[in-house]
Design an enzyme around this catalytic site. Structure first.
Site, short mmCIF file in Angstrom:
data_model
loop_
_atom_site.label_atom_id
_atom_site.label_comp_id
_atom_site.label_asym_id
_atom_site.label_seq_id
_atom_site.Cartn_x
_atom_site.Cartn_y
_atom_site.Cartn_z
N CYS A 222 0.83 -1.20 0.00
CA CYS A 222 0.00 0.00 0.00
C CYS A 222 0.87 1.26 0.00
O CYS A 222 1.87 1.32 0.72
CB CYS A 222 -0.92 0.00 1.21
SG CYS A 222 -2.06 1.41 1.26
N ASP A 261 -5.62 -4.61 10.57
CA ASP A 261 -5.51 -4.89 9.14
C ASP A 261 -4.32 -4.15 8.53
O ASP A 261 -4.35 -2.93 8.40
CB ASP A 261 -6.81 -4.48 8.44
CG ASP A 261 -6.73 -4.65 6.93
OD1 ASP A 261 -5.88 -5.42 6.46
OD2 ASP A 261 -7.55 -4.01 6.24
N GLY A 284 -1.84 -9.79 4.45
CA GLY A 284 -1.79 -10.04 3.02
C GLY A 284 -0.47 -10.63 2.57
O GLY A 284 -0.41 -11.78 2.14
N SER A 285 0.61 -9.86 2.67
CA SER A 285 1.88 -10.29 2.10
C SER A 285 2.41 -11.61 2.65
O SER A 285 2.99 -12.40 1.89
CB SER A 285 2.94 -9.19 2.25
OG SER A 285 3.12 -8.83 3.60
N ARG A 316 7.67 -7.80 -4.99
CA ARG A 316 8.11 -9.19 -5.09
C ARG A 316 8.29 -9.73 -3.69
O ARG A 316 9.13 -9.25 -2.92
CB ARG A 316 9.42 -9.27 -5.87
CG ARG A 316 10.06 -10.65 -5.92
CD ARG A 316 9.30 -11.60 -6.80
NE ARG A 316 9.98 -12.89 -6.93
CZ ARG A 316 9.45 -13.97 -7.45
NH1 ARG A 316 8.21 -13.95 -7.90
NH2 ARG A 316 10.12 -15.09 -7.55
#
Length: 387
Positions: A222, A261, A284-285, A316
């Site tokens: 983000c 979050d 997420g990651s 990545r």
């Protein structure tokens, strides 16, 4: 404590997760006795971890597998899974294009219209395999497709935006989503977010939220904090929002979970979020690094494909192991990114707490040197905490 920025402006000091540490108490506990169960809506899970509604993280297969392992995954209703009948070639393009062409490609691919029949199909595919069907949309997407989601038999619905509130001002030509009415009209629990303040959290709880997401801009992919300059570091944001949850519970007797979050990479990060007051976390990651993840070793934010102001990028993250290794072990890495449940249980044992509620009460200290103190060799050799 307020700090004077200048004669006309004061500021409150806020703390990030990397600036705090958890202090052990007077007892310890065998990790096998630590109870990590929690409830969101009418769903109880053993693992208080939710996979973010990002196209690099959750597809049908990931949602099903996360459910099987005791966690939860959220599908992005406005992502490629609902725009393309076969998302695989699209994912191949996203993960193979060069960085200079990435933004334009994302804007092109996400211009494909969302297809209501694909929303229904994805929900059915998850349910038919025994998974929990949780979907996420922006307020505009929720207004447009909420009825489709409910009729298709979804279990949970997340209404998410960079910042969401019950007091949204719109041009006269637009009718904003009435969050309270939406929560009342939906036959399934609705989770609302994101926010970072006591007042907004309290308003979302009063609107009927089944859970509140806390965090603006800390996610690995983000860029909202850089683009918009908006955000509150997670430790302070969670503590403020958890205070609203507690006050709401004391007033109504209705306990609604707070979910941290974004910005969480290691098991230690998760432990510290819960100690600040969170009931669960959304990440997420770390899941984008799973062999089963649709991102093929890449990760990108939900606002990355914005046609006017992208607030995310593609990073990545590499593939480091299976989803099972990342979530429940055995760990194949030494940096805290594998066996997240084991880390939580071991931390709870070290702190001597039996459940999530007790974990929320542990002593927190300000510790800016927590991750660097004594770690000269790890840093120099890029091992463990020095990676």
């Amino acid at each position: 404590m307020e700090i004077q920025l200048g004669r006309g402006k004061t500021a409150r000091r806020a703390y990030g997760i990397d600036e705090i540490a958890l202090a052990p108490g007077n007892r310890t506990l065998d990790p096998s006795l630590a109870d990590t169960n929690w409830r969101i809506g009418n769903i109880e899970r053993e693992i208080p971890i939710i996979a973010s509604a990002m196209d690099s993280v959750v597809d049908v297969r990931m949602a099903v597998r996360l459910s099987q392992l005791g966690a939860l995954g959220v599908l992005n209703l406005e992502g490629i899974q609902t725009r393309y009948a076969d998302p695989e070639p699209i994912l191949d393009r996203i993960t193979s294009v060069g960085k200079d062409e990435f933004v334009a490609l994302m804007q092109e691919l996400y211009a494909e219209p969302i297809k209501p029949e694909l929303i229904e199909q994805r929900i059915q595919e998850i349910k038919q395999q025994g998974g929990i069907a949780a979907l996420s949309a922006t307020p505009a997407g929720a207004s447009k497709y909420g009825e489709v989601v409910a009729k298709a038999g979804a279990d949970l619905f997340f209404v998410q935006a960079t910042v969401v509130s019950t007091a949204h001002l719109s041009p006269e030509s637009l009718v904003p989503l009435d969050l309270a009415e939406f929560c009342r009209s939906m036959p399934i629990p609705v989770v609302l977010g994101n926010c970072v303040t006591y007042e907004v959290t309290l308003n979302l709880l009063k609107a009927g939220a089944a859970g509140v997401l806390v965090g603006i801009g800390p996610g690995a992919a983000c860029t909202s904090r850089g683009v918009l300059g908006v955000g509150v570091p997670q430790a302070t944001a969670i503590a403020d929002c958890a205070a609203a949850r507690d006050d709401y519970y004391n007033e109504t007797g209705n306990y609604i979970p707070i979910i941290a979050d974004g910005g969480l990479i290691t098991g230690g990060d998760i432990c510290k979020c819960i100690a600040c007051g969170a009931d669960g976390v959304m990440i997420g990651s770390p899941f984008a690094r799973a062999a089963e993840a649709p991102g093929r070793g890449y990760h990108w934010g939900m606002a990355t494909p914005s046609p006017v102001l992208p607030r995310g990028t593609r990073i990545r993250v590499a593939t480091t192991g299976s989803l099972e290794q990342i979530l429940i072990g055995p760990a194949g890495l030494d940096d805290g990114t594998h066996n997240l449940l084991g880390a939580l249980k071991t931390s709870m044992g070290t702190l001597g707490v039996k459940n999530i509620k007790e974990m929320q009460q542990v002593e927190v200290v300000i510790a800016p040197s927590l991750l660097t103190e004594g770690k000269v060799y790890q840093k120099a050799q890029q091992l463990g905490m020095g990676k």
